[in-house]
Motif scaffolding. Structure first.
Motif, mmCIF file in Angstrom:
data_model
loop_
_atom_site.group_PDB
_atom_site.id
_atom_site.type_symbol
_atom_site.label_atom_id
_atom_site.label_comp_id
_atom_site.label_asym_id
_atom_site.label_seq_id
_atom_site.Cartn_x
_atom_site.Cartn_y
_atom_site.Cartn_z
ATOM 1 N N ASP A 55 6.482 4.481 23.211
ATOM 2 C CA ASP A 55 7.080 5.055 24.423
ATOM 3 C C ASP A 55 6.371 6.344 24.849
ATOM 4 O OD1 ASP A 55 9.238 3.144 24.693
ATOM 5 O OD2 ASP A 55 10.146 4.089 22.932
ATOM 6 N N ARG A 57 3.999 7.381 26.836
ATOM 7 C CA ARG A 57 3.790 7.734 28.247
ATOM 8 C C ARG A 57 5.071 8.295 28.855
ATOM 9 N NH1 ARG A 57 5.055 5.197 32.857
ATOM 10 N NH2 ARG A 57 3.874 5.779 34.727
ATOM 11 N N ARG A 58 6.164 7.598 28.647
ATOM 12 C CA ARG A 58 7.422 8.063 29.237
ATOM 13 C C ARG A 58 7.895 9.357 28.570
ATOM 14 N NH1 ARG A 58 12.883 5.854 29.842
ATOM 15 N NH2 ARG A 58 12.444 4.084 28.517
ATOM 16 N N GLN A 62 8.691 12.743 30.581
ATOM 17 C CA GLN A 62 10.034 13.324 30.528
ATOM 18 C C GLN A 62 10.045 14.756 30.013
ATOM 19 O OE1 GLN A 62 12.337 10.446 28.287
ATOM 20 N NE2 GLN A 62 12.769 9.211 30.093
#
Ligand SMILES: [Zn+2]
Ligand SMILES: [Zn+2]
Ligand SMILES: [Zn+2]
Length: 239
Positions: A55, A57-58, A62
């Motif tokens: 995860d 990239r997210r 964020q």
């Protein structure tokens, strides 16, 4: 030192794809989620990433797209390394640190990436951006896996990485008395897993190691959204 939990989930994340259990159903309905476990450590302008989850990239988006100065890998499982290529065309690949067996594994996995590898012997402290890091072997068969102690001269932060409760005494000594401690707690009480701690095993370990504060991470979809002591994605700790 500032710590951000980029993710607190296990290898599947929560909600688990296709799962209709009450916890996943509630998560899907409310937007609650546990991305795969990863920690961001910031200290005096230096930014360190513990594990590169699928995860990534997210997680970077964020947290405001921080520039990552170094990566430490705990072990060679998909949920802890697979996102490394997300740095492609984002920034120069960060240098990779970890125990020799782990770093060698990453060099094989990411043979198509140019990055500098910095193997570190367990129990021998090394410095990164003003932080002192020490790796300690844990017990996550069959993958060689290493928890770590992070010190900034004033505070001590420990992380078990993935492990069952049968941790070598030398690592328990290393992680004793942390100001903040993160522990793997995959399943609720009553489920004993050969590779991970369950909830009560992780809470007991935090007590045995005299942690001044602790959070449970690497949580599966069987751990309720409001269980005491759990970490949440996006939690930050300024120490
Ligand atoms: Zn894992
Ligand atoms: Zn579920
Ligand atoms: Zn693992």
């Amino acid at each position: 030192m500032k710590i951000t939990l980029l993710g607190t989930g296990d290898t599947t994340g929560t909600p688990l794809v296709g799962c209709t259990c009450p916890i996943c159903t509630e998560g899907a309905a409310s937007g609650r989620e546990r991305l795969r476990t990863s920690l961001l450590v910031e200290h005096e302008g230096f930014t360190l990433l513990i594990d590169t989850s699928p995860d990534l990239r997210r997680q970077l988006l964020q947290t405001g797209s921080p520039h990552i100065d170094a990566v430490i890998w705990t072990h060679g499982h998909y949920d802890h390394f697979a996102g490394f290529n997300d740095f492609y065309r984002v920034q120069r690949y960060p240098p990779g640190y970890g125990a020799p067996v782990v770093v060698e594994y990453m060099q094989n996995q990411f043979h198509f990436i140019r990055f500098t590898a910095h193997p570190q012997e367990p129990y021998v402290p090394f410095t990164l951006g003003g932080l002192t890091i020490t790796l300690g072997e844990v017990n996550h068969p069959p993958a060689p896996t290493f928890g770590l102690l992070i010190e900034d001269g004033e505070t001590r932060v420990g992380y078990t990485a993935d492990t069952n409760p049968d941790i070598p005494q030398r690592t328990k000594d290393l992680l004793d008395g942390c100001d903040l401690f993160f522990a793997d707690a995959l399943f609720p009480n009553g489920i004993v897993h050969p590779k991970h701690m369950n909830y009560s095993e992780a809470v007991s370990l935090a007590g045995e190691l005299h942690a001044k504060d602790f959070r449970l991470v690497h949580l599966s979809h069987k751990i309720g959204w409001d269980a005491p002591h759990i970490g949440y994605d996006g939690d930050t700790f300024v120490l």
